[in-house]
Design a protein around this motif. Structure first.
Motif, PDB file in Angstrom:
ATOM      1  N   THR A  85     -34.291  -3.234  14.609  1.00 39.20           N
ATOM      2  CA  THR A  85     -33.399  -3.848  13.625  1.00 39.20           C
ATOM      3  C   THR A  85     -34.190  -4.520  12.513  1.00 39.20           C
ATOM      4  O   THR A  85     -33.841  -4.416  11.324  1.00 39.20           O
ATOM      5  N   ALA A  86     -35.252  -5.212  12.889  1.00 35.09           N
ATOM      6  CA  ALA A  86     -36.047  -5.947  11.913  1.00 35.09           C
ATOM      7  C   ALA A  86     -36.681  -5.026  10.872  1.00 35.09           C
ATOM      8  O   ALA A  86     -36.832  -5.404   9.703  1.00 35.09           O
ATOM      9  N   VAL A  87     -37.029  -3.815  11.269  1.00 38.03           N
ATOM     10  CA  VAL A  87     -37.651  -2.890  10.312  1.00 38.03           C
ATOM     11  C   VAL A  87     -36.623  -1.983   9.650  1.00 38.03           C
ATOM     12  O   VAL A  87     -36.970  -1.138   8.835  1.00 38.03           O
ATOM     13  N   GLY A  88     -35.355  -2.143  10.009  1.00 37.10           N
ATOM     14  CA  GLY A  88     -34.292  -1.416   9.318  1.00 37.10           C
ATOM     15  C   GLY A  88     -33.889  -0.084   9.908  1.00 37.10           C
ATOM     16  O   GLY A  88     -32.965   0.559   9.413  1.00 37.10           O
ATOM     17  N   VAL A  89     -34.547   0.349  10.959  1.00 38.77           N
ATOM     18  CA  VAL A  89     -34.218   1.660  11.542  1.00 38.77           C
ATOM     19  C   VAL A  89     -32.834   1.645  12.165  1.00 38.77           C
ATOM     20  O   VAL A  89     -32.087   2.627  12.078  1.00 38.77           O
ATOM     21  N   ALA A  90     -32.467   0.521  12.782  1.00 36.68           N
ATOM     22  CA  ALA A  90     -31.147   0.432  13.416  1.00 36.68           C
ATOM     23  C   ALA A  90     -30.043   0.590  12.383  1.00 36.68           C
ATOM     24  O   ALA A  90     -28.975   1.134  12.673  1.00 36.68           O
ATOM     25  N   GLY A  91     -30.306   0.109  11.175  1.00 37.20           N
ATOM     26  CA  GLY A  91     -29.325   0.268  10.108  1.00 37.20           C
ATOM     27  C   GLY A  91     -29.090   1.727   9.779  1.00 37.20           C
ATOM     28  O   GLY A  91     -27.961   2.140   9.497  1.00 37.20           O
ATOM     29  N   VAL A  92     -30.145   2.521   9.826  1.00 39.12           N
ATOM     30  CA  VAL A  92     -30.020   3.960   9.580  1.00 39.12           C
ATOM     31  C   VAL A  92     -29.184   4.609  10.671  1.00 39.12           C
ATOM     32  O   VAL A  92     -28.323   5.457  10.408  1.00 39.12           O
ATOM     33  N   LEU A  93     -29.425   4.207  11.917  1.00 40.93           N
ATOM     34  CA  LEU A  93     -28.658   4.751  13.038  1.00 40.93           C
ATOM     35  C   LEU A  93     -27.175   4.426  12.895  1.00 40.93           C
ATOM     36  O   LEU A  93     -26.321   5.282  13.109  1.00 40.93           O
ATOM     37  N   ALA A  94     -26.882   3.176  12.531  1.00 42.28           N
ATOM     38  CA  ALA A  94     -25.492   2.772  12.407  1.00 42.28           C
ATOM     39  C   ALA A  94     -24.819   3.430  11.206  1.00 42.28           C
ATOM     40  O   ALA A  94     -23.619   3.699  11.230  1.00 42.28           O
TER      41      ALA A  94
ATOM     42  N   ASN B 221     -29.687   0.093  28.274  1.00 44.41           N
ATOM     43  CA  ASN B 221     -29.647  -0.731  27.062  1.00 44.41           C
ATOM     44  C   ASN B 221     -29.969   0.081  25.818  1.00 44.41           C
ATOM     45  O   ASN B 221     -29.270  -0.021  24.804  1.00 44.41           O
ATOM     46  N   LEU B 222     -30.996   0.902  25.876  1.00 45.37           N
ATOM     47  CA  LEU B 222     -31.417   1.662  24.703  1.00 45.37           C
ATOM     48  C   LEU B 222     -30.390   2.710  24.291  1.00 45.37           C
ATOM     49  O   LEU B 222     -30.292   3.060  23.116  1.00 45.37           O
ATOM     50  N   LEU B 223     -29.625   3.230  25.255  1.00 48.96           N
ATOM     51  CA  LEU B 223     -28.650   4.275  24.955  1.00 48.96           C
ATOM     52  C   LEU B 223     -27.268   3.709  24.630  1.00 48.96           C
ATOM     53  O   LEU B 223     -26.290   4.460  24.580  1.00 48.96           O
ATOM     54  N   ASN B 224     -27.205   2.412  24.404  1.00 50.18           N
ATOM     55  CA  ASN B 224     -25.939   1.776  24.047  1.00 50.18           C
ATOM     56  C   ASN B 224     -25.940   1.440  22.555  1.00 50.18           C
ATOM     57  O   ASN B 224     -26.531   0.447  22.134  1.00 50.18           O
ATOM     58  N   PRO B 225     -25.303   2.261  21.706  1.00 47.91           N
ATOM     59  CA  PRO B 225     -25.332   2.019  20.263  1.00 47.91           C
ATOM     60  C   PRO B 225     -24.631   0.738  19.857  1.00 47.91           C
ATOM     61  O   PRO B 225     -24.879   0.206  18.772  1.00 47.91           O
ATOM     62  N   LYS B 226     -23.763   0.219  20.744  1.00 50.60           N
ATOM     63  CA  LYS B 226     -23.092  -1.046  20.436  1.00 50.60           C
ATOM     64  C   LYS B 226     -24.119  -2.177  20.324  1.00 50.60           C
ATOM     65  O   LYS B 226     -23.897  -3.153  19.602  1.00 50.60           O
ATOM     66  N   VAL B 227     -25.238  -2.048  21.033  1.00 53.99           N
ATOM     67  CA  VAL B 227     -26.296  -3.048  20.937  1.00 53.99           C
ATOM     68  C   VAL B 227     -26.896  -3.042  19.534  1.00 53.99           C
ATOM     69  O   VAL B 227     -27.178  -4.090  18.956  1.00 53.99           O
ATOM     70  N   ALA B 228     -27.068  -1.843  18.973  1.00 49.99           N
ATOM     71  CA  ALA B 228     -27.601  -1.729  17.615  1.00 49.99           C
ATOM     72  C   ALA B 228     -26.685  -2.415  16.609  1.00 49.99           C
ATOM     73  O   ALA B 228     -27.142  -3.167  15.736  1.00 49.99           O
ATOM     74  N   VAL B 229     -25.382  -2.175  16.752  1.00 45.80           N
ATOM     75  CA  VAL B 229     -24.415  -2.795  15.842  1.00 45.80           C
ATOM     76  C   VAL B 229     -24.453  -4.316  15.977  1.00 45.80           C
ATOM     77  O   VAL B 229     -24.411  -5.053  14.980  1.00 45.80           O
ATOM     78  N   PHE B 230     -24.555  -4.800  17.216  1.00 45.25           N
ATOM     79  CA  PHE B 230     -24.618  -6.240  17.471  1.00 45.25           C
ATOM     80  C   PHE B 230     -25.832  -6.858  16.782  1.00 45.25           C
ATOM     81  O   PHE B 230     -25.717  -7.886  16.101  1.00 45.25           O
ATOM     82  N   PHE B 231     -26.978  -6.214  16.923  1.00 41.42           N
ATOM     83  CA  PHE B 231     -28.194  -6.760  16.330  1.00 41.42           C
ATOM     84  C   PHE B 231     -28.174  -6.685  14.804  1.00 41.42           C
ATOM     85  O   PHE B 231     -28.667  -7.582  14.122  1.00 41.42           O
ATOM     86  N   ILE B 232     -27.604  -5.602  14.270  1.00 45.86           N
ATOM     87  CA  ILE B 232     -27.530  -5.462  12.814  1.00 45.86           C
ATOM     88  C   ILE B 232     -26.697  -6.594  12.214  1.00 45.86           C
ATOM     89  O   ILE B 232     -26.999  -7.124  11.148  1.00 45.86           O
ATOM     90  N   ALA B 233     -25.622  -6.972  12.923  1.00 47.73           N
ATOM     91  CA  ALA B 233     -24.750  -8.033  12.436  1.00 47.73           C
ATOM     92  C   ALA B 233     -25.366  -9.414  12.626  1.00 47.73           C
ATOM     93  O   ALA B 233     -25.132 -10.326  11.828  1.00 47.73           O
ATOM     94  N   LEU B 234     -26.172  -9.572  13.660  1.00 42.57           N
ATOM     95  CA  LEU B 234     -26.674 -10.891  14.028  1.00 42.57           C
ATOM     96  C   LEU B 234     -28.044 -11.238  13.456  1.00 42.57           C
ATOM     97  O   LEU B 234     -28.220 -12.285  12.811  1.00 42.57           O
TER      98      LEU B 234
ATOM     99  N   PRO C 104     -30.247 -10.298  10.999  1.00 43.00           N
ATOM    100  CA  PRO C 104     -30.633 -10.606   9.618  1.00 43.00           C
ATOM    101  C   PRO C 104     -30.392 -12.058   9.210  1.00 43.00           C
ATOM    102  O   PRO C 104     -31.055 -12.576   8.311  1.00 43.00           O
ATOM    103  N   GLN C 105     -29.440 -12.718   9.866  1.00 43.34           N
ATOM    104  CA  GLN C 105     -29.150 -14.112   9.549  1.00 43.34           C
ATOM    105  C   GLN C 105     -30.296 -15.039   9.950  1.00 43.34           C
ATOM    106  O   GLN C 105     -30.369 -16.174   9.470  1.00 43.34           O
ATOM    107  N   PHE C 106     -31.158 -14.556  10.823  1.00 47.06           N
ATOM    108  CA  PHE C 106     -32.249 -15.387  11.323  1.00 47.06           C
ATOM    109  C   PHE C 106     -33.611 -14.940  10.786  1.00 47.06           C
ATOM    110  O   PHE C 106     -34.648 -15.439  11.224  1.00 47.06           O
ATOM    111  N   LEU C 107     -33.607 -14.000   9.846  1.00 44.28           N
ATOM    112  CA  LEU C 107     -34.855 -13.510   9.262  1.00 44.28           C
ATOM    113  C   LEU C 107     -34.914 -13.854   7.782  1.00 44.28           C
ATOM    114  O   LEU C 107     -33.895 -13.814   7.085  1.00 44.28           O
ATOM    115  N   PRO C 108     -36.091 -14.202   7.272  1.00 52.00           N
ATOM    116  CA  PRO C 108     -36.233 -14.432   5.826  1.00 52.00           C
ATOM    117  C   PRO C 108     -36.095 -13.119   5.067  1.00 52.00           C
ATOM    118  O   PRO C 108     -36.068 -12.036   5.660  1.00 52.00           O
ATOM    119  N   ALA C 109     -36.012 -13.211   3.743  1.00 56.58           N
ATOM    120  CA  ALA C 109     -35.828 -12.018   2.916  1.00 56.58           C
ATOM    121  C   ALA C 109     -36.939 -11.002   3.138  1.00 56.58           C
ATOM    122  O   ALA C 109     -36.703  -9.788   3.163  1.00 56.58           O
TER     123      ALA C 109
END
Length: 208
Positions: free
Chosen positions: A58-67, A123-136, A138-143
């Motif tokens: 998620t931090a490197v943006g790959v999860a965003g591509v998956l979602a 855990n890795l095969l659950n795409p709902k985890v990716a969506v959860f992290f994408i939503a959560l 970024p709020q805790f990471l700097p620009a």
């Protein structure tokens, strides 16, 4: 680095998410109930590693591509649903056979490795985890997050999940003298197996 308030906030949200009933909860509960707390904890370690991986992705943006990709997301959902269904069918077959030993067998190293792999893949095969992290997350990471920021975030999320699921495994494992009875183990396999198959079917249907 995150402030103490940010760490506590992130940890609290992660704890609520981890405590929500789902595939990870089922895997740890069943493994701890059937094979003891050590196997349950091994599943918890696998889940925590999966959470760490999702955090990094998620931090490197790959999860965003998956979602964002409907095709990739659907394929991942179907694979995850299939994996859950297979685990559920195995549990149902074990319940149908009912050939459990009167006493719990000695734990072997491959049992913990198998449980670890189950937790990780679940855990890795659950795409709902990716969506959860994408939503959560970024709020805790700097620009422009540094490597240290990313690692800190992954460590916090993984540690919270490891703590919760390990506690769950130890709690369920403490009842092993009751849960180890043949009739009880058969009921656990039948219940958990049905739940996993139903969950897998639900995920597959919703992905269409």
């Amino acid at each position: 680095m995150m402030s103490t308030a940010q760490v506590l906030a992130l940890g609290g949200v992660m704890l609520v998410g981890a405590m929500s009933p789902g595939p990870d909860f089922v895997i740890v509960t069943r493994n701890a109930a059937v094979s003891g707390r050590r196997v349950g904890v091994a599943s918890a370690v696998g889940i925590a590693l999966g959470v760490f991986v999702w955090s990094m992705v998620t931090a490197v943006g790959v999860a965003g591509v998956l979602a964002a990709s409907a095709v990739i997301f659907t394929v991942l959902e179907l694979v995850g649903a299939g994996y859950l269904a297979v685990l559920g069918l195995r549990a149902l077959l074990a319940a149908r056979r009912g050939d459990y030993p009167v006493e719990m067998p000695e734990l072997k190293s491959h049992g913990t490795v198998h449980a670890f792999r189950q937790g990780l893949l679940c855990n890795l095969l659950n795409p709902k985890v990716a969506v959860f992290f994408i939503a959560l997350l970024p709020q805790f990471l700097p620009a422009e997050p540094s490597t240290l920021d990313t690692l800190e975030l992954g460590i916090v999320t993984a540690t919270v999940c490891l703590a919760w699921f390990s506690l769950l495994a130890v709690g369920v494992g403490a009842l092993r003298h009751v849960l180890g009875r043949r009739s009880v183990r058969r009921a656990i396999d039948a219940t958990m197996g049905t739940f996993m198959v139903a969950l897998g079917i639900r995920i597959a249907v919703q992905s269409n």
